[in-house]
Design a protein around this motif. Structure first.
Motif, mmCIF file in Angstrom:
data_model
loop_
_atom_site.group_PDB
_atom_site.id
_atom_site.type_symbol
_atom_site.label_atom_id
_atom_site.label_comp_id
_atom_site.label_asym_id
_atom_site.label_seq_id
_atom_site.Cartn_x
_atom_site.Cartn_y
_atom_site.Cartn_z
ATOM 1 N N GLY A 38 0.715 -1.362 0.067
ATOM 2 C CA GLY A 38 -0.014 0.170 -0.096
ATOM 3 C C GLY A 38 0.857 1.239 0.064
ATOM 4 O O GLY A 38 1.501 1.590 1.142
ATOM 5 N N VAL A 39 0.792 2.226 -1.060
ATOM 6 C CA VAL A 39 1.342 3.344 -0.983
ATOM 7 C C VAL A 39 0.079 4.173 -1.397
ATOM 8 O O VAL A 39 -0.893 3.936 -1.967
ATOM 9 C CB VAL A 39 2.377 3.359 -2.300
ATOM 10 C CG1 VAL A 39 3.613 2.436 -1.863
ATOM 11 C CG2 VAL A 39 1.938 3.055 -3.609
ATOM 12 N N ASP A 40 0.480 5.632 -1.166
ATOM 13 C CA ASP A 40 -0.455 6.479 -1.435
ATOM 14 C C ASP A 40 -0.808 6.884 -2.964
ATOM 15 O O ASP A 40 0.390 6.635 -3.778
ATOM 16 C CB ASP A 40 -0.414 7.788 -0.675
ATOM 17 C CG ASP A 40 -0.533 7.860 0.694
ATOM 18 O OD1 ASP A 40 -1.155 6.900 1.266
ATOM 19 O OD2 ASP A 40 0.026 8.636 1.594
ATOM 20 N N PHE A 41 -1.963 7.341 -3.581
ATOM 21 C CA PHE A 41 -2.083 7.735 -4.756
ATOM 22 C C PHE A 41 -2.815 9.048 -4.630
ATOM 23 O O PHE A 41 -3.726 9.452 -3.929
ATOM 24 C CB PHE A 41 -2.548 6.736 -5.952
ATOM 25 C CG PHE A 41 -4.023 6.234 -5.775
ATOM 26 C CD1 PHE A 41 -4.639 6.660 -6.905
ATOM 27 C CD2 PHE A 41 -4.469 5.768 -4.732
ATOM 28 C CE1 PHE A 41 -6.073 6.027 -6.925
ATOM 29 C CE2 PHE A 41 -6.022 5.092 -4.744
ATOM 30 C CZ PHE A 41 -6.681 5.645 -5.771
ATOM 31 N N ILE A 42 -3.112 9.855 -5.882
ATOM 32 C CA ILE A 42 -3.583 11.084 -5.988
ATOM 33 C C ILE A 42 -4.452 10.805 -7.448
ATOM 34 O O ILE A 42 -3.549 10.145 -8.490
ATOM 35 C CB ILE A 42 -2.698 12.149 -6.163
ATOM 36 C CG1 ILE A 42 -2.308 12.381 -4.636
ATOM 37 C CG2 ILE A 42 -3.559 13.552 -6.712
ATOM 38 C CD1 ILE A 42 -1.075 13.376 -4.606
ATOM 39 N N GLN A 43 -5.551 11.175 -7.505
ATOM 40 C CA GLN A 43 -6.444 11.156 -8.845
ATOM 41 C C GLN A 43 -6.422 12.492 -9.450
ATOM 42 O O GLN A 43 -7.087 13.332 -9.072
ATOM 43 C CB GLN A 43 -7.856 10.626 -8.587
ATOM 44 C CG GLN A 43 -7.871 9.201 -8.153
ATOM 45 C CD GLN A 43 -8.068 8.194 -9.157
ATOM 46 O OE1 GLN A 43 -7.962 8.435 -10.329
ATOM 47 N NE2 GLN A 43 -8.946 7.074 -8.808
ATOM 48 N N ILE A 44 -6.101 12.479 -10.604
ATOM 49 C CA ILE A 44 -6.247 13.708 -11.696
ATOM 50 C C ILE A 44 -6.979 13.039 -12.820
ATOM 51 O O ILE A 44 -6.502 12.699 -13.741
ATOM 52 C CB ILE A 44 -4.904 14.312 -12.082
ATOM 53 C CG1 ILE A 44 -4.247 14.903 -10.657
ATOM 54 C CG2 ILE A 44 -5.189 15.520 -12.851
ATOM 55 C CD1 ILE A 44 -2.667 15.484 -11.154
ATOM 56 N N PRO A 45 -8.262 13.352 -12.659
ATOM 57 C CA PRO A 45 -9.024 12.673 -13.822
ATOM 58 C C PRO A 45 -9.128 13.529 -14.873
ATOM 59 O O PRO A 45 -9.468 14.680 -14.665
ATOM 60 C CB PRO A 45 -10.602 12.039 -13.158
ATOM 61 C CG PRO A 45 -10.357 13.202 -12.165
ATOM 62 C CD PRO A 45 -9.061 13.189 -11.397
ATOM 63 N N THR A 46 -9.116 12.713 -16.103
ATOM 64 C CA THR A 46 -9.102 13.742 -17.447
ATOM 65 C C THR A 46 -10.433 13.508 -18.242
ATOM 66 O O THR A 46 -10.821 14.142 -19.158
ATOM 67 C CB THR A 46 -8.207 13.537 -18.339
ATOM 68 O OG1 THR A 46 -8.312 12.036 -18.760
ATOM 69 C CG2 THR A 46 -6.991 13.673 -17.428
ATOM 70 N N THR A 47 -11.531 12.701 -17.670
ATOM 71 C CA THR A 47 -12.793 12.410 -18.233
ATOM 72 C C THR A 47 -13.830 12.926 -17.222
ATOM 73 O O THR A 47 -13.709 12.831 -15.835
ATOM 74 C CB THR A 47 -12.977 11.269 -18.712
ATOM 75 O OG1 THR A 47 -13.180 10.133 -17.907
ATOM 76 C CG2 THR A 47 -11.870 10.722 -19.752
ATOM 77 N N LEU A 48 -15.153 13.309 -17.708
ATOM 78 C CA LEU A 48 -16.185 13.737 -16.813
ATOM 79 C C LEU A 48 -16.679 12.640 -16.241
ATOM 80 O O LEU A 48 -16.951 12.710 -14.884
ATOM 81 C CB LEU A 48 -17.275 14.411 -17.567
ATOM 82 C CG LEU A 48 -18.561 15.092 -16.513
ATOM 83 C CD1 LEU A 48 -18.202 15.912 -15.708
ATOM 84 C CD2 LEU A 48 -19.598 15.466 -17.795
ATOM 85 N N LEU A 49 -16.559 11.301 -16.821
ATOM 86 C CA LEU A 49 -17.098 10.296 -16.057
ATOM 87 C C LEU A 49 -16.060 9.885 -14.963
ATOM 88 O O LEU A 49 -16.740 9.507 -13.981
ATOM 89 C CB LEU A 49 -17.058 8.944 -17.313
ATOM 90 C CG LEU A 49 -17.405 7.651 -16.660
ATOM 91 C CD1 LEU A 49 -18.929 7.924 -16.019
ATOM 92 C CD2 LEU A 49 -17.437 6.667 -17.697
ATOM 93 N N ALA A 50 -15.048 10.045 -15.122
ATOM 94 C CA ALA A 50 -13.987 9.748 -13.781
ATOM 95 C C ALA A 50 -14.124 10.666 -12.804
ATOM 96 O O ALA A 50 -13.848 10.386 -11.603
ATOM 97 C CB ALA A 50 -12.492 9.603 -14.382
ATOM 98 N N GLN A 51 -14.210 12.140 -13.256
ATOM 99 C CA GLN A 51 -14.298 12.888 -12.389
ATOM 100 C C GLN A 51 -15.239 12.736 -11.210
ATOM 101 O O GLN A 51 -15.372 12.829 -9.963
ATOM 102 C CB GLN A 51 -14.501 14.369 -12.881
ATOM 103 C CG GLN A 51 -13.153 14.806 -13.464
ATOM 104 C CD GLN A 51 -13.185 16.201 -13.776
ATOM 105 O OE1 GLN A 51 -14.336 17.029 -13.922
ATOM 106 N NE2 GLN A 51 -12.297 16.872 -14.448
ATOM 107 N N VAL A 52 -16.622 12.448 -11.844
ATOM 108 C CA VAL A 52 -17.932 12.023 -10.928
ATOM 109 C C VAL A 52 -17.986 10.691 -10.348
ATOM 110 O O VAL A 52 -18.776 10.733 -9.558
ATOM 111 C CB VAL A 52 -19.090 12.666 -11.494
ATOM 112 C CG1 VAL A 52 -19.050 14.030 -11.963
ATOM 113 C CG2 VAL A 52 -19.338 11.891 -12.740
ATOM 114 N N ASP A 53 -17.268 9.916 -10.835
ATOM 115 C CA ASP A 53 -17.521 8.358 -10.454
ATOM 116 C C ASP A 53 -16.285 7.634 -10.081
ATOM 117 O O ASP A 53 -16.096 7.639 -8.867
ATOM 118 C CB ASP A 53 -18.126 7.649 -11.638
ATOM 119 C CG ASP A 53 -18.600 6.248 -11.583
ATOM 120 O OD1 ASP A 53 -19.020 6.132 -10.251
ATOM 121 O OD2 ASP A 53 -18.447 5.233 -12.118
#
Length: 367
Positions: free
Chosen positions: A125-140
């Motif tokens: 387990g290491v940390d991760f950060i989400q930078i979504p580039t689609t609207l679907l990924a941003q909200v889901d």
């Protein structure tokens, strides 16, 4: 830069924020910088997203004194596999990733799911950060900590719950998104309103197509994420109420599984699945028909399909679709679990759908 909206996902020591709006990546500077004690940012993306966004994101991270070390995979669902997972984990280990540093997932749902699962299992387990580039990924998929890969048994059948440390939903990254993909992502926004926020649906319905752009889109994204955050905080591991977030998905996943590869989008399948969930609820007498009609009308108003005949693929078989529903991960004791509705904003879980009635309904919908 527009006003940056901040939504907190309240999970105690594992709580994190989602930053929403134009310029959210730049606004996250200080919070990003502290996640990379070695002065480098290992970033996982796919070749397509890299061509569109990697240079810009790298430049912004360089302004924080960070050197970007990218891991680039092939685009598409084929990378979300055991082989893809092994490739990313090996690449992280080749870079001697430490548990004190975070990994960035830059891309759509495939990259977020794959990177999150790799982060969950690498060095336990290491940390991760989400930078979504689609609207679907941003909200889901970027919010809620569900990570995973596909297997020969179906989508997301192997994975882990592993929450990100930060999510940056920057509207500027959606500028290159085709209109079809933007509409598909919107399906997950309206889904949140239909589950448990009738006033939000009223606002979305009133806005129509205008909700897909600008500050109106930021507000809708933040509202959908805030709704999901409340559900996740109550039921992180989907043991109960979180299953409501699958409204439209039991039907939708069946259409996705039976369609030729890349013929329909996930959000399009969810849109049709959501319309069918309301139509089936009305068929059973659980939900007013007027509500089901409002849902279908709004989906069509924003350019989404609301019936199987409106999908790009139209050669469906009711028995095959119901058979796909039997494989859904929500099912218990061999019975199909459906997310249905009593009204707009009032979804509920039926743990034992009547399969004969469901089959007859689907045959009617496809005729």
């Amino acid at each position: 830069m527009s006003e940056i909206l901040r939504v907190n996902v309240g999970l105690g020591e594992r709580a994190y924020d989602v930053l929403v709006g134009s310029g959210a990546l730049a606004a996250a500077g200080a919070e990003l910088g502290e996640r990379f004690p070695r002065g480098r940012a290992i970033l996982v993306t796919d070749r397509h997203v890299a061509n569109l966004h990697l240079e810009r994101v790298s430049d912004q991270l360089a302004g924080l004194g960070l050197r970007v070390d990218p891991i680039i995979v092939e685009p598409g669902e084929t990378s979300k596999s055991w082989a893809g997972l092994e490739s990313v984990v090996d690449a992280l280990l080749d870079r001697n990733v430490e548990r004190s540093e975070a990994i960035i997932a830059l891309g759509g749902g495939v990259i977020g799911d794959l990177t999150g699962f790799a982060a969950a299992v690498t060095k336990r387990g290491v940390d991760f950060i989400q930078i979504p580039t689609t609207l679907l990924a941003q909200v889901d998929s970027s919010v809620g900590g569900k990570t995973g890969i596909n297997t020969r048994h179906g989508k997301n059948f192997a994975g882990a719950f592993h929450q990100p440390r930060l999510v940056i939903a920057d509207r500027d990254l959606l500028a290159t998104l085709p209109d079809r993909e933007r509409r598909a992502g919107y399906a997950e926004i309206v889904k949140a309103a239909l589950i448990g926020d009738a006033p939000l649906f009223d606002r979305l319905e009133a806005a129509g197509k205008d909700v897909l752009d600008g500050a109106a889109l930021d507000a809708a994204v933040a509202a959908a994420i805030a709704f999901k955050a409340r559900i996740v905080a109550e039921d992180e591991r989907e043991g109960g109420v979180r299953a409501l977030l699958n409204l439209g998905h039991t039907f939708g996943h069946a259409f996705e599984a039976d369609a030729p590869k890349d013929m329909i989008r996930h959000g399009e399948a969810v849109a049709v699945g959501t319309a069918l969930a309301f139509a089936y609820s009305a068929h059973r007498g659980d939900c007013p028909a007027v509500d089901a009609n409002r849902v279908s009308a709004h989906l069509r108003a924003v350019g989404l399909p609301a019936s199987p005949a409106e999908l790009a693929h139209t050669d469906w078989d009711a028995a095959s679709l119901v058979d796909r529903m039997r494989d859904d991960k929500k099912n218990r004791d061999g019975r199909i679990t459906l997310i249905l509705a009593r009204a707009i904003g009032d979804a509920w879980i039926d743990p034992a759908a009547d399969e004969a009635d469901l089959l007859a309904f689907m045959e009617t919908q496809l005729s």
